[in-house]
Scaffold this motif. Sequence first.
Motif, PDB file in Angstrom:
ATOM      1  N   SER A  24     -19.109   3.925   2.183  1.00  0.00           N
ATOM      2  CA  SER A  24     -19.088   3.005   4.179  1.00  0.00           C
ATOM      3  C   SER A  24     -17.959   2.813   4.140  1.00  0.00           C
ATOM      4  N   PHE A  25     -16.937   2.815   2.875  1.00  0.00           N
ATOM      5  CA  PHE A  25     -15.517   3.100   3.350  1.00  0.00           C
ATOM      6  C   PHE A  25     -15.438   4.186   3.977  1.00  0.00           C
ATOM      7  N   GLU A  26     -15.892   5.677   4.112  1.00  0.00           N
ATOM      8  CA  GLU A  26     -15.621   6.506   4.278  1.00  0.00           C
ATOM      9  C   GLU A  26     -16.091   6.851   5.610  1.00  0.00           C
ATOM     10  N   LYS A  27     -16.903   5.840   5.987  1.00  0.00           N
ATOM     11  CA  LYS A  27     -18.153   6.248   7.152  1.00  0.00           C
ATOM     12  C   LYS A  27     -16.683   5.643   8.196  1.00  0.00           C
ATOM     13  N   PHE A  28     -16.659   4.106   7.740  1.00  0.00           N
ATOM     14  CA  PHE A  28     -16.095   2.866   8.764  1.00  0.00           C
ATOM     15  C   PHE A  28     -14.424   3.233   8.997  1.00  0.00           C
ATOM     16  N   CYS A  29     -14.471   3.920   7.991  1.00  0.00           N
ATOM     17  CA  CYS A  29     -12.999   4.351   8.141  1.00  0.00           C
ATOM     18  C   CYS A  29     -12.441   5.670   8.785  1.00  0.00           C
ATOM     19  N   ARG A  30     -13.453   6.699   8.870  1.00  0.00           N
ATOM     20  CA  ARG A  30     -13.136   7.508  10.070  1.00  0.00           C
ATOM     21  C   ARG A  30     -13.741   7.106  11.064  1.00  0.00           C
ATOM     22  N   LYS A  31     -14.348   5.602  11.317  1.00  0.00           N
ATOM     23  CA  LYS A  31     -14.404   5.221  13.115  1.00  0.00           C
ATOM     24  C   LYS A  31     -13.022   4.454  13.324  1.00  0.00           C
ATOM     25  N   PHE A  32     -12.909   4.079  12.283  1.00  0.00           N
ATOM     26  CA  PHE A  32     -11.812   3.363  13.002  1.00  0.00           C
ATOM     27  C   PHE A  32     -10.407   3.592  12.707  1.00  0.00           C
ATOM     28  N   ILE A  33     -10.307   4.941  12.199  1.00  0.00           N
ATOM     29  CA  ILE A  33      -8.562   5.337  12.721  1.00  0.00           C
ATOM     30  C   ILE A  33      -9.370   6.657  13.914  1.00  0.00           C
ATOM     31  N   ASP A  44       0.966   0.046  18.276  1.00  0.00           N
ATOM     32  CA  ASP A  44       2.407   1.220  17.731  1.00  0.00           C
ATOM     33  C   ASP A  44       1.094   1.184  16.276  1.00  0.00           C
ATOM     34  N   ALA A  45       0.910   0.749  15.460  1.00  0.00           N
ATOM     35  CA  ALA A  45       0.581   1.118  13.683  1.00  0.00           C
ATOM     36  C   ALA A  45      -1.164  -0.331  14.101  1.00  0.00           C
ATOM     37  N   VAL A  46      -1.646  -0.121  12.674  1.00  0.00           N
ATOM     38  CA  VAL A  46      -2.733  -0.531  12.855  1.00  0.00           C
ATOM     39  C   VAL A  46      -3.466  -0.575  11.001  1.00  0.00           C
ATOM     40  N   VAL A  47      -2.897  -1.737  10.608  1.00  0.00           N
ATOM     41  CA  VAL A  47      -3.217  -1.153   8.947  1.00  0.00           C
ATOM     42  C   VAL A  47      -4.882  -1.348   8.892  1.00  0.00           C
ATOM     43  N   LEU A  48      -5.579  -1.018   7.602  1.00  0.00           N
ATOM     44  CA  LEU A  48      -6.980  -0.977   7.835  1.00  0.00           C
ATOM     45  C   LEU A  48      -6.607  -1.363   6.219  1.00  0.00           C
ATOM     46  N   GLN A  49      -7.308  -2.323   6.134  1.00  0.00           N
ATOM     47  CA  GLN A  49      -7.333  -2.977   4.947  1.00  0.00           C
ATOM     48  C   GLN A  49      -9.152  -3.157   4.714  1.00  0.00           C
ATOM     49  N   GLU A  50      -9.103  -1.808   3.275  1.00  0.00           N
ATOM     50  CA  GLU A  50     -10.412  -1.753   2.805  1.00  0.00           C
ATOM     51  C   GLU A  50     -10.545  -2.954   1.292  1.00  0.00           C
ATOM     52  N   ASP A  51     -11.722  -3.162   1.347  1.00  0.00           N
ATOM     53  CA  ASP A  51     -11.737  -3.939  -0.489  1.00  0.00           C
ATOM     54  C   ASP A  51     -13.125  -3.176  -1.054  1.00  0.00           C
ATOM     55  N   LEU A  52     -13.097  -1.985  -1.872  1.00  0.00           N
ATOM     56  CA  LEU A  52     -13.481  -1.385  -1.724  1.00  0.00           C
ATOM     57  C   LEU A  52     -14.182  -2.516  -3.819  1.00  0.00           C
ATOM     58  N   PRO A  53     -14.417  -2.824  -4.028  1.00  0.00           N
ATOM     59  CA  PRO A  53     -14.838  -3.489  -5.278  1.00  0.00           C
ATOM     60  C   PRO A  53     -15.760  -4.358  -4.200  1.00  0.00           C
ATOM     61  N   GLU A  54     -15.919  -4.720  -2.915  1.00  0.00           N
ATOM     62  CA  GLU A  54     -17.008  -5.128  -2.309  1.00  0.00           C
ATOM     63  C   GLU A  54     -18.225  -4.669  -1.744  1.00  0.00           C
ATOM     64  N   THR A  55     -17.810  -3.362  -1.479  1.00  0.00           N
ATOM     65  CA  THR A  55     -18.596  -1.705  -0.628  1.00  0.00           C
ATOM     66  C   THR A  55     -18.303  -0.836  -1.628  1.00  0.00           C
ATOM     67  N   THR A  56     -19.088   0.793  -0.603  1.00  0.00           N
ATOM     68  CA  THR A  56     -19.061   1.389  -1.559  1.00  0.00           C
ATOM     69  C   THR A  56     -18.542   2.892  -0.923  1.00  0.00           C
ATOM     70  N   PRO A  57     -17.604   3.531  -1.522  1.00  0.00           N
ATOM     71  CA  PRO A  57     -17.162   5.184  -0.813  1.00  0.00           C
ATOM     72  C   PRO A  57     -17.555   5.177  -0.151  1.00  0.00           C
ATOM     73  N   ASP A  85     -11.116   4.557  -9.225  1.00  0.00           N
ATOM     74  CA  ASP A  85     -12.120   5.068  -8.061  1.00  0.00           C
ATOM     75  C   ASP A  85     -11.166   4.396  -6.634  1.00  0.00           C
ATOM     76  N   ILE A  86     -11.105   3.630  -6.626  1.00  0.00           N
ATOM     77  CA  ILE A  86      -9.462   3.380  -5.369  1.00  0.00           C
ATOM     78  C   ILE A  86      -8.847   4.414  -4.773  1.00  0.00           C
ATOM     79  N   CYS A  87      -8.223   4.584  -5.699  1.00  0.00           N
ATOM     80  CA  CYS A  87      -6.975   5.848  -5.355  1.00  0.00           C
ATOM     81  C   CYS A  87      -8.049   7.448  -4.993  1.00  0.00           C
ATOM     82  N   ALA A  88      -8.975   7.385  -6.039  1.00  0.00           N
ATOM     83  CA  ALA A  88     -10.021   8.599  -5.261  1.00  0.00           C
ATOM     84  C   ALA A  88     -10.215   8.717  -3.958  1.00  0.00           C
ATOM     85  N   ALA A  89     -10.732   7.403  -3.634  1.00  0.00           N
ATOM     86  CA  ALA A  89     -11.099   7.222  -2.393  1.00  0.00           C
ATOM     87  C   ALA A  89     -10.864   7.626  -0.783  1.00  0.00           C
TER      88      ALA A  89
END
Length: 232
Positions: free
Chosen positions: A101-110, A86-99, A138-142
């Motif tokens: 990369s986060f944006e690209k793969f977050c879109r794919k997962f969503i 019913d729901a999928v919780v997606l957790q990024e670790d932004l200090p370990e990657t870049t905004p 930075d994490i909030c903004a992303a």
Amino acid sequence: RNASPARLSSSLKGAIMVKSRPPARILFVGNSLTYVNNVDQWIALLRKSVTGSSIQVATCVMGGASLKKLWQETAARRKIAGGGFDAVVLQEDLPETTPESFEKFCRKFIGAVRDAGATPLLHQTWAYGRLPDVTHGDICAAHRKMSEVTGAEVADVGSARVRAAREAPHVNLWAEDMEHPSEAGTYLAALVLYRALFKEPTLGIAHRPDCLRERDSVILQKIADGVDQGIN
């Protein structure tokens, strides 16, 4: 144990799903910030404490992994497509990657989550000293950007931790490495995620870690209930 509307691109407006019932099957995708102390199990315990009924939780996790790595090197996509969640919780670790990369793969997962008929929830984590170039701001903004672009909701655990450090500095939210959460830190994360998943306040839930006094659990519950309303 003791017991502001986002402006969306036209291509994504129709993708947002409205759930009339609370989620009963939830998948958690992330790294050790998710699996240390088992935030998924904590949410199941909190839900059972409130309703008396069990929910099903599952994980797809990898130590040190970004969403990119989770997308490319784990069974996350297969689990999302075939799991009936019913729901999928997606957790990024932004200090370990870049905004980026986060944006690209977050879109794919969503996209994958919505294609499977589930609702995505972004688990926003926190900054830590080992990788100081990425700040809480930075994490909030992303995450804010991704929410505005995709319409996915954010469970802002990082801001809850900042507020807890200010209002309850005697409660230790950190493991010894000052990167991962202590049990109290995981409990706070579970409260914020619970609030976002079930659209219910956490204040008054009796179940808490042995390490927390009741009055401290109440402080953390009030913080969790306020953070998604911008009270940081």
